[in-house]
Design an enzyme around this catalytic site. Structure first.
Site, PDB file in Angstrom:
ATOM      1  N   PHE A 154       0.681  -1.153  -0.055  1.00  0.00           N
ATOM      2  CA  PHE A 154       0.085   0.039  -0.208  1.00  0.00           C
ATOM      3  C   PHE A 154       1.010   1.420   0.029  1.00  0.00           C
ATOM      4  O   PHE A 154       1.867   1.345   0.784  1.00  0.00           O
ATOM      5  CB  PHE A 154      -0.906   0.111   1.222  1.00  0.00           C
ATOM      6  CG  PHE A 154      -1.956  -0.989   1.246  1.00  0.00           C
ATOM      7  CD1 PHE A 154      -3.214  -0.723   0.685  1.00  0.00           C
ATOM      8  CD2 PHE A 154      -1.882  -2.101   1.695  1.00  0.00           C
ATOM      9  CE1 PHE A 154      -4.084  -1.704   0.691  1.00  0.00           C
ATOM     10  CE2 PHE A 154      -2.807  -2.936   1.929  1.00  0.00           C
ATOM     11  CZ  PHE A 154      -4.138  -2.978   1.279  1.00  0.00           C
ATOM     12  N   ASP A 155       0.528   2.272  -0.878  1.00  0.00           N
ATOM     13  CA  ASP A 155       0.748   3.609  -0.746  1.00  0.00           C
ATOM     14  C   ASP A 155       0.094   4.015   0.564  1.00  0.00           C
ATOM     15  O   ASP A 155      -1.135   3.667   0.700  1.00  0.00           O
ATOM     16  CB  ASP A 155       0.406   4.703  -1.887  1.00  0.00           C
ATOM     17  CG  ASP A 155       0.580   5.990  -1.646  1.00  0.00           C
ATOM     18  OD1 ASP A 155       1.809   6.222  -1.384  1.00  0.00           O
ATOM     19  OD2 ASP A 155      -0.445   6.733  -2.008  1.00  0.00           O
ATOM     20  N   VAL A 156       0.579   4.870   1.367  1.00  0.00           N
ATOM     21  CA  VAL A 156       0.024   5.296   2.503  1.00  0.00           C
ATOM     22  C   VAL A 156      -0.537   6.704   2.451  1.00  0.00           C
ATOM     23  O   VAL A 156      -1.935   6.961   2.619  1.00  0.00           O
ATOM     24  CB  VAL A 156       0.868   5.195   3.687  1.00  0.00           C
ATOM     25  CG1 VAL A 156       0.237   5.693   5.150  1.00  0.00           C
ATOM     26  CG2 VAL A 156       1.483   3.597   3.807  1.00  0.00           C
ATOM     27  N   THR A 175      -3.555   7.625  -0.154  1.00  0.00           N
ATOM     28  CA  THR A 175      -4.565   6.373  -0.391  1.00  0.00           C
ATOM     29  C   THR A 175      -5.166   5.820   0.855  1.00  0.00           C
ATOM     30  O   THR A 175      -6.355   5.688   0.768  1.00  0.00           O
ATOM     31  CB  THR A 175      -3.641   5.052  -0.853  1.00  0.00           C
ATOM     32  OG1 THR A 175      -2.840   5.515  -2.113  1.00  0.00           O
ATOM     33  CG2 THR A 175      -4.423   3.878  -1.185  1.00  0.00           C
ATOM     34  N   LYS A 206       9.360   6.437  -4.028  1.00  0.00           N
ATOM     35  CA  LYS A 206       8.694   6.180  -4.897  1.00  0.00           C
ATOM     36  C   LYS A 206       8.339   7.470  -6.078  1.00  0.00           C
ATOM     37  O   LYS A 206       8.266   8.482  -5.534  1.00  0.00           O
ATOM     38  CB  LYS A 206       7.550   5.744  -4.951  1.00  0.00           C
ATOM     39  CG  LYS A 206       7.440   4.444  -3.821  1.00  0.00           C
ATOM     40  CD  LYS A 206       5.856   3.921  -3.437  1.00  0.00           C
ATOM     41  CE  LYS A 206       5.562   4.932  -2.505  1.00  0.00           C
ATOM     42  NZ  LYS A 206       4.068   4.508  -2.219  1.00  0.00           N
TER      43      LYS A 206
END
Length: 237
Positions: free
Chosen positions: A13-15, A18, A150
């Site tokens: 997961f991107d946090v 998101t 990222k």
């Protein structure tokens, strides 16, 4: 055709953006500073200015970089250009809220998958985010552990190495994120399955997230984490 949802072992997961409402957190803090200064700001303008400032060449790690960002955007918003307000914006990350559906969806998904956080935030900030989300993660990778952000492939490769050490492969990962630029595009280039959570559905533009050079059609697409959790429940019967 994408793999069936029940065939994955890991959900990464991107946090920020998101699971955690960083746009709401940023604009709420800026609005508070503005009110004290006797001015009114437009939230979308503030996010646009933030986006431009955040992705400059001299950017620091997030959210420490919010001090520099604030000093860059404050004049355009009519806000006081003082470091203490930049520190206030940085520290607001400790109080940013999860989206309403995030914690419940993660709790449901955690019954069937190993949940792994992949965040461009530093570890100190992630610790607050994880607590806000109910501490659901099996493992977590932050900018402090990876030494990068990222969409740098090196960030993803750190996760691939972790999964490989457990005897598994990237083919068993579904990467879940809202950012086309930071996550969906690069995950496709690296051969991962991905799931786009379109948090800004119904809104124009990319808000506080940089616009991608091109749109990547995801393997799965939902407008909420609840949508993903419901789809998993249906797939598993």
């Amino acid at each position: 055709m994408p793999k069936s949802l029940q065939d994955f072992k890991y959900l990464t997961f991107d946090v920020v953006g998101t699971l955690i409402d960083f746009e709401g957190g940023l604009t709420e803090c800026l609005a508070g500073i503005a009110a004290e200064a006797g001015v009114v700001i437009d939230a979308e303008e503030a996010l646009s200015l933030y986006r431009t400032a955040r992705y400059s060449r001299d950017a620091d790690l997030f959210p420490d970089d919010l001090i520099r960002v604030y000093l860059a955007i404050a004049p355009n918003l009519g806000l006081p250009v003082e470091r203490k307000f930049g520190e206030r914006l940085r520290d607001s990350a400790k109080r940013w809220n999860a989206f309403d559906d995030s914690a419940e969806a993660l709790a449901r998904l955690g019954r069937d998958y190993r949940l792994v956080a992949m965040t461009n935030a530093r570890r100190w900030a992630f610790d607050y985010f994880a607590k806000e989300l109910g501490s659901p993660f099996y493992a977590a990778f932050t900018a402090d552990e990876t030494g990068t952000e990222k969409p740098d492939p090196i960030f993803f490769e750190k996760v691939f190495d972790f999964v490989a050490a457990e005897g598994n492969s990237k083919d068993e990962i579904l990467h879940v994120a809202q950012s086309q630029y930071h996550d969906i595009g690069i995950s496709r280039e690296l051969g991962m399955s991905n799931c786009w959570i379109e948090r800004r559905h119904g809104q124009k533009g990319y808000g506080g997230t940089i616009e991608p050079a091109k749109f990547t059609e995801p393997d799965y697409h939902f407008t909420s984490m609840k949508g993903l959790a419901n789809a998993v429940a249906a797939a598993r019967g």
